[in-house]
Design a protein around this motif. Structure first.
Motif, PDB file in Angstrom:
ATOM      1  N   LEU A 256       0.856  -1.180   0.000  1.00  0.00           N
ATOM      2  CA  LEU A 256       0.000   0.000   0.000  1.00  0.00           C
ATOM      3  C   LEU A 256       0.893   1.232   0.000  1.00  0.00           C
ATOM      4  O   LEU A 256       2.098   1.162   0.233  1.00  0.00           O
ATOM      5  N   ALA A 257       0.273   2.398  -0.262  1.00  0.00           N
ATOM      6  CA  ALA A 257       0.989   3.676  -0.193  1.00  0.00           C
ATOM      7  C   ALA A 257       0.386   4.511   0.933  1.00  0.00           C
ATOM      8  O   ALA A 257      -0.730   4.250   1.395  1.00  0.00           O
ATOM      9  N   ARG A 258       1.174   5.547   1.378  1.00  0.00           N
ATOM     10  CA  ARG A 258       0.666   6.431   2.428  1.00  0.00           C
ATOM     11  C   ARG A 258       1.049   7.867   2.094  1.00  0.00           C
ATOM     12  O   ARG A 258       2.184   8.138   1.671  1.00  0.00           O
ATOM     13  N   LEU A 259       0.072   8.772   2.269  1.00  0.00           N
ATOM     14  CA  LEU A 259       0.288  10.196   2.042  1.00  0.00           C
ATOM     15  C   LEU A 259       0.141  10.945   3.354  1.00  0.00           C
ATOM     16  O   LEU A 259      -0.693  10.585   4.200  1.00  0.00           O
ATOM     17  N   PHE A 260       0.922  12.024   3.470  1.00  0.00           N
ATOM     18  CA  PHE A 260       0.888  12.872   4.674  1.00  0.00           C
ATOM     19  C   PHE A 260       0.470  14.275   4.247  1.00  0.00           C
ATOM     20  O   PHE A 260       0.954  14.801   3.239  1.00  0.00           O
TER      21      PHE A 260
ATOM     22  N   ASP B 173      -0.229  18.266   5.741  1.00  0.00           N
ATOM     23  CA  ASP B 173      -0.062  19.251   6.811  1.00  0.00           C
ATOM     24  C   ASP B 173      -0.149  20.629   6.172  1.00  0.00           C
ATOM     25  O   ASP B 173      -0.220  20.762   4.937  1.00  0.00           O
ATOM     26  N   ARG B 174      -0.132  21.633   6.994  1.00  0.00           N
ATOM     27  CA  ARG B 174      -0.163  22.990   6.464  1.00  0.00           C
ATOM     28  C   ARG B 174       1.101  23.226   5.635  1.00  0.00           C
ATOM     29  O   ARG B 174       2.224  23.085   6.121  1.00  0.00           O
ATOM     30  N   GLY B 175       0.879  23.499   4.336  1.00  0.00           N
ATOM     31  CA  GLY B 175       2.006  23.719   3.442  1.00  0.00           C
ATOM     32  C   GLY B 175       2.703  22.463   2.991  1.00  0.00           C
ATOM     33  O   GLY B 175       3.766  22.536   2.349  1.00  0.00           O
ATOM     34  N   TRP B 176       2.132  21.324   3.298  1.00  0.00           N
ATOM     35  CA  TRP B 176       2.772  20.046   2.936  1.00  0.00           C
ATOM     36  C   TRP B 176       1.706  19.083   2.367  1.00  0.00           C
ATOM     37  O   TRP B 176       0.821  18.634   3.084  1.00  0.00           O
ATOM     38  N   GLY B 177       1.813  18.825   1.106  1.00  0.00           N
ATOM     39  CA  GLY B 177       0.884  17.908   0.464  1.00  0.00           C
ATOM     40  C   GLY B 177       1.612  16.844  -0.320  1.00  0.00           C
ATOM     41  O   GLY B 177       2.398  17.171  -1.232  1.00  0.00           O
ATOM     42  N   GLU B 178       1.413  15.601   0.027  1.00  0.00           N
ATOM     43  CA  GLU B 178       2.059  14.497  -0.679  1.00  0.00           C
ATOM     44  C   GLU B 178       1.121  13.929  -1.737  1.00  0.00           C
ATOM     45  O   GLU B 178      -0.111  13.880  -1.538  1.00  0.00           O
ATOM     46  N   TYR B 179       1.722  13.455  -2.856  1.00  0.00           N
ATOM     47  CA  TYR B 179       0.940  12.963  -3.990  1.00  0.00           C
ATOM     48  C   TYR B 179       1.546  11.669  -4.521  1.00  0.00           C
ATOM     49  O   TYR B 179       2.734  11.374  -4.302  1.00  0.00           O
ATOM     50  N   LEU B 180       0.703  10.920  -5.240  1.00  0.00           N
ATOM     51  CA  LEU B 180       1.142   9.742  -5.978  1.00  0.00           C
ATOM     52  C   LEU B 180       0.943  10.025  -7.458  1.00  0.00           C
ATOM     53  O   LEU B 180      -0.120  10.511  -7.864  1.00  0.00           O
TER      54      LEU B 180
ATOM     55  N   ASP C  90      -6.095   6.844  10.147  1.00  0.00           N
ATOM     56  CA  ASP C  90      -6.183   6.517  11.571  1.00  0.00           C
ATOM     57  C   ASP C  90      -6.659   7.709  12.392  1.00  0.00           C
ATOM     58  O   ASP C  90      -6.809   7.605  13.604  1.00  0.00           O
ATOM     59  N   THR C  91      -6.890   8.848  11.723  1.00  0.00           N
ATOM     60  CA  THR C  91      -7.380  10.050  12.428  1.00  0.00           C
ATOM     61  C   THR C  91      -8.567  10.627  11.667  1.00  0.00           C
ATOM     62  O   THR C  91      -8.469  11.705  11.056  1.00  0.00           O
ATOM     63  N   PRO C  92      -9.692   9.938  11.661  1.00  0.00           N
ATOM     64  CA  PRO C  92     -10.834  10.424  10.873  1.00  0.00           C
ATOM     65  C   PRO C  92     -11.349  11.775  11.349  1.00  0.00           C
ATOM     66  O   PRO C  92     -11.980  12.503  10.577  1.00  0.00           O
ATOM     67  N   ASN C  93     -11.098  12.140  12.604  1.00  0.00           N
ATOM     68  CA  ASN C  93     -11.556  13.438  13.101  1.00  0.00           C
ATOM     69  C   ASN C  93     -10.790  14.595  12.460  1.00  0.00           C
ATOM     70  O   ASN C  93     -11.251  15.741  12.451  1.00  0.00           O
ATOM     71  N   LYS C  94      -9.618  14.322  11.906  1.00  0.00           N
ATOM     72  CA  LYS C  94      -8.833  15.360  11.247  1.00  0.00           C
ATOM     73  C   LYS C  94      -8.998  15.339   9.726  1.00  0.00           C
ATOM     74  O   LYS C  94      -8.614  16.294   9.047  1.00  0.00           O
TER      75      LYS C  94
ATOM     76  N   PHE D 221      -2.454  17.980  10.968  1.00  0.00           N
ATOM     77  CA  PHE D 221      -1.869  17.020  10.032  1.00  0.00           C
ATOM     78  C   PHE D 221      -2.511  15.629  10.187  1.00  0.00           C
ATOM     79  O   PHE D 221      -2.972  15.271  11.268  1.00  0.00           O
ATOM     80  N   TYR D 222      -2.516  14.867   9.095  1.00  0.00           N
ATOM     81  CA  TYR D 222      -3.056  13.502   9.135  1.00  0.00           C
ATOM     82  C   TYR D 222      -2.456  12.686   7.992  1.00  0.00           C
ATOM     83  O   TYR D 222      -1.907  13.232   7.031  1.00  0.00           O
ATOM     84  N   TYR D 223      -2.557  11.351   8.134  1.00  0.00           N
ATOM     85  CA  TYR D 223      -2.094  10.414   7.126  1.00  0.00           C
ATOM     86  C   TYR D 223      -3.302   9.774   6.430  1.00  0.00           C
ATOM     87  O   TYR D 223      -4.355   9.576   7.038  1.00  0.00           O
ATOM     88  N   VAL D 224      -3.094   9.411   5.172  1.00  0.00           N
ATOM     89  CA  VAL D 224      -4.094   8.658   4.411  1.00  0.00           C
ATOM     90  C   VAL D 224      -3.385   7.508   3.705  1.00  0.00           C
ATOM     91  O   VAL D 224      -2.379   7.722   3.010  1.00  0.00           O
ATOM     92  N   PHE D 225      -3.908   6.294   3.893  1.00  0.00           N
ATOM     93  CA  PHE D 225      -3.401   5.117   3.198  1.00  0.00           C
ATOM     94  C   PHE D 225      -4.162   4.950   1.877  1.00  0.00           C
ATOM     95  O   PHE D 225      -5.374   5.184   1.819  1.00  0.00           O
TER      96      PHE D 225
END
Length: 507
Positions: free
Chosen positions: A80-84, A86-93, A116-120, A192-196
């Motif tokens: 799997l892949a994971r993106l992070f 945050d303010r000013g930080w956007g990861e892409y595939l 793992d942080t659905p509230n965010k 900030f939060y992670y998305v798989f």
């Protein structure tokens, strides 16, 4: 031409297992293949041919090595892949598709996401973007400011549970790069939060029921599968609305599939090489025969259970009968069970002419079946006190027999008259024994018997009378017997009857 976008709330019904879709244009779509087993974070480049579109550091994890960062199992497979974010930080595939999209053609896009942080999690920002050129920003980690063709609409998502994001788009043409990430919002400070990410799909929306097909025998069936990515409605020519239809007889089958992009239709013709049927299991009456037949066809051979090779078999006794039919590479088999039982029998008795307050009990004689009155009378025997025609049947698996009995109360004023005494002495009074009847009774014969039972007089022509002689000689004074045959009209029926009595001859 302005690009036409189609936005979908992600509520499509899960597609059927085992459905064969068009080729997925996303290589390494479930992150199974790697160049080197990823043992650290920030190693998306190992999941070839995925690439990082900007300066951020997307992750790639595989079960070949447990880093502790893969905190949930992949949606499928082992990677799997994971993106992070945050303010000013956007990861892409980023990925280059196997081939460019065709102008005017509809495509289905899909991916599975979890956090793992659905509230965010910021809903309506994660999406899939198609472009003719790759999105790149190698000098920054800021969010790309483009409009993705498919956007998530997830709400109230659970923690670490895979959710599907999907949609349909009509291509402008030559789109060959796919970028996945957040496009409209960035997290606030400390948000900030992670998305798989797993199982990314881009497939052309096609409908193909297959080529016209010939099946071997009537027992053969064929499942037709119209499952189409992104479809919202299915309508077959028989009115059914499922994605699949099982064909069990020859014919032409068509389906209309509605998608958010366009309506698709397809047709297939199904024929049978050996389209025959011995029929349902059957029950015959004792003594009956039945001929089992397979329609003759060229280059076809037959083999019955008794070894005979004709296309017909005459059945005269109980048993199970089967036939194999061979034609080229096709073999068809059918079986029938034949049972024999006695036929039913029913007798309701003779028609009855009644008068006044008379009643009559109909006592049916029934064998080998279930008895029913046609007027739904519940009991078998029934007492009648009015005119009518009473019908009944006896049924079993062999046959049905029917009988009726006529009850008439019209004979009260219609009588047969025969005197009890006559005096054939030539005085002109009561010299003959004369019989007569009313208009509904027609006398057909009169016979006179002596006391020894010998017939001494008989006539079948009117007038029905006797002058008291036998062979021209006067008979002696004594008691004689008479018998009269007659026909009585009851409604539309004419019923033959007989009556007898005694008469006294006096001289």
């Amino acid at each position: 031409m302005q690009r036409r976008f189609i936005w979908l709330i992600i509520t499509f019904v899960t597609l059927l297992c085992g459905t064969v879709w068009s080729q997925n244009l996303v290589p390494n779509s479930s992150f199974e293949t790697y160049r080197n087993c990823p043992r650290l974070d920030n190693l998306l480049q190992e999941a070839i041919p995925w690439y990082n579109p900007n300066r951020a550091t997307p992750d790639f994890y595989h079960q070949c090595f447990q880093t502790g960062q893969m905190i949930l199992p992949p949606h499928s497979g082992a990677g799997l892949a994971r993106l992070f974010f945050d303010r000013g930080w956007g990861e892409y595939l980023g990925i280059r598709l196997l081939k460019p999209l065709e102008a005017g053609k509809c495509y289905y896009l899909e991916m599975y996401v979890a956090t793992d942080t659905p509230n965010k999690y910021l809903t309506e920002t994660l999406g899939l973007h198609l472009s003719t050129q790759p999105l790149t920003a190698t000098a920054t980690t800021e969010m790309f400011t483009v409009r993705p063709q498919v956007l998530d609409h997830l709400a109230n998502i659970p923690s670490l549970k895979w959710q599907r994001v999907s949609g349909v788009v009509e291509a402008n043409g030559n789109e060959q790069y796919l970028t996945i990430g957040s496009f409209f919002k960035t997290p606030p400070m400390l948000g900030f939060y992670y998305v798989f990410i797993d199982d990314v799909t881009v497939v052309p929306i096609n409908l193909d029921l297959g080529k016209d097909t010939t099946l071997c025998s009537r027992r053969a069936t064929l499942p037709l599968n119209a499952t189409t990515p992104g479809a919202t409605d299915y309508l077959w020519n028989d009115g059914s609305t499922n994605a699949t239809l099982r064909v069990a007889k020859a014919g032409t089958y068509s389906v209309k599939v509605t998608t958010p992009c366009k309506i698709l239709t397809d047709t297939i013709r199904i024929t049978y090489a050996l389209d025959f049927d011995l029929g349902a299991d059957t029950t015959l009456c004792n003594g009956q025969t039945v001929t089992l037949t397979v329609p003759p066809e060229p280059k076809t051979t037959y083999r019955w259970q008794d070894g005979s090779v004709q296309n017909q078999l005459s059945v005269k006794q109980e048993g199970q009968y089967s036939v194999q039919v061979f034609q080229a590479n096709c073999v068809a088999t059918d079986t029938i069970q034949v049972r024999y039982i006695p036929p039913p029998a029913l007798e309701l008795g003779a028609d009855q002419a009644l008068c006044g307050a008379q009643t009559f009990v109909i006592r049916p004689t029934v064998t080998e079946g279930k008895f029913t009155w046609h007027d739904q009378f519940a009991e078998t025997e029934r007492t009648v006190n009015s005119s009518g025609v009473f019908w009944a049947s006896v049924r079993n698996a062999c046959a049905t027999v029917t009988d009726s009995v006529v009850i008439s109360y019209g004979a009260c004023d219609c009588v047969l008259y025969a005197p009890s005494t006559f005096t054939p002495n030539g005085d002109g009074q009561n010299d003959t024994f004369l019989t007569y009847a009313c208009g509904d009774i027609t006398i057909t014969s009169l016979t006179i018997f002596n006391r020894w039972g010998e017939a001494i007089f008989q006539t079948t022509a009117a007038p029905f009378q006797w002058d008291g002689t036998y062979h021209g000689e006067s008979c002696s004074s004594e008691v004689y017997a008479w018998s009269i045959h007659y026909q009585q009209k009851l409604g539309k029926q004419i019923i033959p009857k007989q009556d007898q009595g005694q008469l006294l001859l006096l001289r």
